[in-house]
Scaffold this motif. Structure first.
Motif, PDB file in Angstrom:
ATOM      1  N   PRO A 172       0.828  -1.212   0.000  1.00 33.57           N
ATOM      2  CA  PRO A 172       0.000   0.000   0.000  1.00 33.57           C
ATOM      3  C   PRO A 172       0.862   1.262   0.000  1.00 33.57           C
ATOM      4  N   LEU A 173       0.624   2.121  -0.983  1.00 33.62           N
ATOM      5  CA  LEU A 173       1.311   3.406  -1.040  1.00 33.62           C
ATOM      6  C   LEU A 173       0.543   4.495  -0.300  1.00 33.62           C
ATOM      7  N   ALA A 174      -0.773   4.483  -0.418  1.00 26.13           N
ATOM      8  CA  ALA A 174      -1.613   5.499   0.216  1.00 26.13           C
ATOM      9  C   ALA A 174      -3.021   4.956   0.328  1.00 26.13           C
ATOM     10  N   PHE A 175      -3.822   5.560   1.219  1.00 23.09           N
ATOM     11  CA  PHE A 175      -5.179   5.076   1.439  1.00 23.09           C
ATOM     12  C   PHE A 175      -6.003   6.170   2.095  1.00 23.09           C
ATOM     13  N   VAL A 176      -7.315   6.097   1.900  1.00 23.21           N
ATOM     14  CA  VAL A 176      -8.270   6.974   2.564  1.00 23.21           C
ATOM     15  C   VAL A 176      -9.455   6.119   3.005  1.00 23.21           C
ATOM     16  N   LEU A 177     -10.239   6.642   3.950  1.00 17.46           N
ATOM     17  CA  LEU A 177     -11.427   5.956   4.443  1.00 17.46           C
ATOM     18  C   LEU A 177     -12.674   6.719   4.032  1.00 17.46           C
ATOM     19  N   PRO A 186     -15.408   8.254  -7.425  1.00 13.77           N
ATOM     20  CA  PRO A 186     -15.134   9.614  -6.941  1.00 13.77           C
ATOM     21  C   PRO A 186     -13.919   9.715  -6.020  1.00 13.77           C
ATOM     22  N   GLN A 187     -13.402   8.585  -5.526  1.00 11.40           N
ATOM     23  CA  GLN A 187     -12.277   8.633  -4.602  1.00 11.40           C
ATOM     24  C   GLN A 187     -10.928   8.472  -5.290  1.00 11.40           C
ATOM     25  N   LEU A 188     -10.908   8.300  -6.613  1.00 14.01           N
ATOM     26  CA  LEU A 188      -9.628   8.121  -7.307  1.00 14.01           C
ATOM     27  C   LEU A 188      -8.709   9.315  -7.082  1.00 14.01           C
ATOM     28  N   GLU A 189      -9.240  10.509  -7.269  1.00 17.13           N
ATOM     29  CA  GLU A 189      -8.415  11.706  -7.094  1.00 17.13           C
ATOM     30  C   GLU A 189      -7.932  11.834  -5.659  1.00 17.13           C
ATOM     31  N   HIS A 190      -8.823  11.540  -4.689  1.00 17.17           N
ATOM     32  CA  HIS A 190      -8.446  11.688  -3.282  1.00 17.17           C
ATOM     33  C   HIS A 190      -7.293  10.760  -2.917  1.00 17.17           C
ATOM     34  N   VAL A 191      -7.376   9.500  -3.359  1.00 14.83           N
ATOM     35  CA  VAL A 191      -6.356   8.539  -2.935  1.00 14.83           C
ATOM     36  C   VAL A 191      -5.032   8.798  -3.651  1.00 14.83           C
ATOM     37  N   LEU A 192      -5.073   9.230  -4.902  1.00 15.91           N
ATOM     38  CA  LEU A 192      -3.824   9.536  -5.603  1.00 15.91           C
ATOM     39  C   LEU A 192      -3.153  10.780  -5.026  1.00 15.91           C
ATOM     40  N   ALA A 214      -6.727   0.530 -13.060  1.00 16.92           N
ATOM     41  CA  ALA A 214      -7.951   0.474 -12.260  1.00 16.92           C
ATOM     42  C   ALA A 214      -9.028  -0.247 -13.054  1.00 16.92           C
ATOM     43  N   ASP A 215     -10.074  -0.697 -12.359  1.00 16.54           N
ATOM     44  CA  ASP A 215     -11.145  -1.423 -13.033  1.00 16.54           C
ATOM     45  C   ASP A 215     -12.212  -0.448 -13.532  1.00 16.54           C
ATOM     46  N   LYS A 216     -13.337  -0.986 -14.007  1.00 16.91           N
ATOM     47  CA  LYS A 216     -14.364  -0.174 -14.652  1.00 16.91           C
ATOM     48  C   LYS A 216     -15.054   0.804 -13.707  1.00 16.91           C
ATOM     49  N   ALA A 217     -14.912   0.605 -12.403  1.00 17.50           N
ATOM     50  CA  ALA A 217     -15.542   1.532 -11.462  1.00 17.50           C
ATOM     51  C   ALA A 217     -14.918   2.926 -11.544  1.00 17.50           C
ATOM     52  N   TYR A 218     -13.711   3.036 -12.119  1.00 14.67           N
ATOM     53  CA  TYR A 218     -12.988   4.314 -12.157  1.00 14.67           C
ATOM     54  C   TYR A 218     -12.944   4.902 -13.561  1.00 14.67           C
ATOM     55  N   THR A 219     -13.858   4.491 -14.450  1.00 20.96           N
ATOM     56  CA  THR A 219     -13.743   4.842 -15.855  1.00 20.96           C
ATOM     57  C   THR A 219     -14.472   6.129 -16.232  1.00 20.96           C
ATOM     58  N   SER A 220     -14.780   6.989 -15.280  1.00 22.05           N
ATOM     59  CA  SER A 220     -15.516   8.221 -15.588  1.00 22.05           C
ATOM     60  C   SER A 220     -14.641   9.204 -16.361  1.00 22.05           C
ATOM     61  N   ARG A 221     -15.295  10.100 -17.077  1.00 14.36           N
ATOM     62  CA  ARG A 221     -14.561  11.112 -17.843  1.00 14.36           C
ATOM     63  C   ARG A 221     -13.769  12.035 -16.931  1.00 14.36           C
ATOM     64  N   SER A 222     -14.324  12.368 -15.787  1.00 14.81           N
ATOM     65  CA  SER A 222     -13.615  13.268 -14.874  1.00 14.81           C
ATOM     66  C   SER A 222     -12.313  12.629 -14.389  1.00 14.81           C
ATOM     67  N   ASN A 223     -12.326  11.322 -14.128  1.00 19.93           N
ATOM     68  CA  ASN A 223     -11.096  10.651 -13.698  1.00 19.93           C
ATOM     69  C   ASN A 223     -10.060  10.641 -14.811  1.00 19.93           C
ATOM     70  N   ARG A 224     -10.504  10.397 -16.032  1.00 25.66           N
ATOM     71  CA  ARG A 224      -9.555  10.387 -17.155  1.00 25.66           C
ATOM     72  C   ARG A 224      -8.989  11.781 -17.394  1.00 25.66           C
ATOM     73  N   ARG A 225      -9.820  12.812 -17.273  1.00 24.86           N
ATOM     74  CA  ARG A 225      -9.322  14.185 -17.430  1.00 24.86           C
ATOM     75  C   ARG A 225      -8.304  14.511 -16.351  1.00 24.86           C
ATOM     76  N   TYR A 226      -8.579  14.081 -15.117  1.00 27.28           N
ATOM     77  CA  TYR A 226      -7.647  14.330 -14.014  1.00 27.28           C
ATOM     78  C   TYR A 226      -6.292  13.676 -14.284  1.00 27.28           C
ATOM     79  N   LEU A 227      -6.299  12.428 -14.751  1.00 23.59           N
ATOM     80  CA  LEU A 227      -5.045  11.731 -15.016  1.00 23.59           C
ATOM     81  C   LEU A 227      -4.294  12.365 -16.184  1.00 23.59           C
TER      82      LEU A 227
END
Length: 309
Positions: A172-177, A186-192, A214-227
Motif C-alpha cells: 500500500p502506497l496510500a489510502f483513505v477511508l 469519486p475517490q480516485l483523485e483523493h487517494v492519488l 484500475a477497473d471499470k468503477a474508475y472509468t468516468s470522464r472526470s477521472n480520465r481528465r484528471y489523469l
C-alpha cells in the motif's frame, strides 16, 4: 520474541525513526515492547484488555496507539520506510487503485459526533500535526455522527471502505477511508493525492506514479481528465454503456479510449495488497469508534507489510 513480533532486523530499521522523549518531557515505556503489543492486537483483533502480560499494561499500548494515530506517527514511519525503498529503486511505480469494505463490529457504533483528534502533548515526537479528518478520510467537510466516523450501510451491512493505491509489488502506497456505501470512482483523485514519498536529501516528495491501473468503477470522464492533466498514463477499461453512448454520438462521441490488455494484467496487485492488509484482523473487522484510530491501525498494518516484503 513471540510469533509475529518485530524481528531484530525490523527493529533496527524502525529504532532510529521513532520519536525521542515522552509525555511532558518524560521517557517513553520501552518502544519495542509496546509496539509489539499494538502489533499483536492488530494481528489478532483481541480486546485491548486481553493483551498478554508480556507486553506490559494494556493501557500503555492503547494510549500509545491512540496518540500515534492522532499525531500521524504511524504515517510518518510508513513514509520514511517508503522513502528508503524508493532511494534504492525498490518501488514499482506502475500502481493499481482499488477498494475493500471492512465490516464494522457492533462496538464501533455509538460515536454521536466526530470530535477533532486529541491534541498531541509536548514530547510526543511529531508535534501537533494532527489528523485532518477531511484530508485523511476522503469525506465531505462538516460530516458528523456515523458519516463523520466513516461508517455507513452497504451490501456488507455496517461497513467502512478503505480506498488504496498499491505499488507493483503489492504494497500500500496510500489510502483513505469513507463510509461503506460511498462509490469507488469519486475517490480516485483523493487517494492519488495522498501519495507522497519523500526523496533523500533536498527535493519535493514524489507524488506522481508512472501509470495507474484500475477497473471499470474508475472509468468516468472526470477521472480520465484528471489523469491526463497530471500527465499520468492509465489503463482503465471502458464500460459497455459508455462505448454504446460514444458510438451513438458518431463523430461527436470522440475517439475510443486506449486500453492495453497486457498492462491491465498487473491490476491484481491491489487485490493482493488488500489480502495482505486483511491478514490483520483488526483491519478486516473495524472495532474502533473513531475513524482516525482505525486509520492508524491500517497505517500500522501497511508499515509491517513494507517491512516484511
Amino acid at each position: 520474541m513471540g510469533r509475529g513480533d518485530l524481528t531484530n532486523a525490523e527493529w533496527a530499521r524502525l529504532e532510529s525513526l521513532l520519536p525521542p522523549g515522552g509525555v511532558r518531557g518524560g521517557r517513553w515505556s520501552d518502544h519495542r515492547r509496546v509496539i509489539n503489543g499494538v502489533l499483536y492486537r492488530a494481528r489478532t483483533g483481541v480486546q485491548w484488555r486481553d493483551l498478554p502480560e508480556r507486553f506490559g499494561p494494556w493501557e500503555t499500548a492503547y494510549k500509545r496507539h491512540r496518540r500515534w494515530s492522532a499525531d500521524r506517527t504511524w504515517k510518518m514511519l510508513l513514509s520514511r520506510i517508503q522513502a528508503a525503498e524508493d532511494a534504492v529503486s525498490g518501488i514499482d511505480w506502475d500502481v493499481s487503485v482499488g477498494s475493500t469494505a471492512a465490516r464494522a463490529h457492533q462496538h464501533a457504533a455509538g460515536a454521536r459526533k466526530a470530535p477533532p483528534a486529541p491534541v498531541a502533548q509536548k514530547g510526543t515526537g511529531s508535534g501537533t500535526n494532527l489528523v485532518d479528518p477531511v484530508a485523511e478520510t476522503g469525506r465531505p467537510a462538516g460530516g458528523g455522527g456515523q458519516i463523520g466516523e466513516c461508517l455507513g450501510r452497504s451490501r456488507g451491512d455496517f461497513t467502512t471502505k478503505i480506498h488504496l493505491v498499491a505499488d507493483g509489488r503489492c504494497r500500500p502506497l496510500a489510502f483513505v477511508l469513507t463510509p461503506g456505501h460511498h462509490g469507488d470512482g469519486p475517490q480516485l483523485e483523493h487517494v492519488l493525492e495522498r501519495i507522497s514519498v519523500p526523496r533523500p536529501g533536498v527535493g519535493r516528495p514524489r507524488t506522481r506514479p508512472d501509470r495507474v491501473l484500475a477497473d471499470k468503477a474508475y472509468t468516468s470522464r472526470s477521472n480520465r481528465r484528471y489523469l491526463r492533466r497530471r500527465g499520468i498514463r492509465h489503463t482503465i477499461p471502458e464500460r459497455l454503456d459508455q462505448q454504446r453512448h460514444r458510438q451513438n454520438r458518431g463523430s461527436q462521441g470522440g475517439r475510443p479510449t486506449g486500453f492495453d490488455r497486457e498492462h491491465y494484467k498487473k491490476r491484481n496487485t491491489v487485490e493482493r495488497a488488500i489480502n495482505r492488509l486483511k491478514g490483520f484482523r483488526a483491519v478486516a473487522t473495524r472495532y474502533e469508534k473513531r475513524a482516525y484510530i482505525y486509520l492508524g491501525t491500517v497505517a500500522l498494518a501497511a508499515l509491517m507489510i513494507w517491512l516484511r516484503t
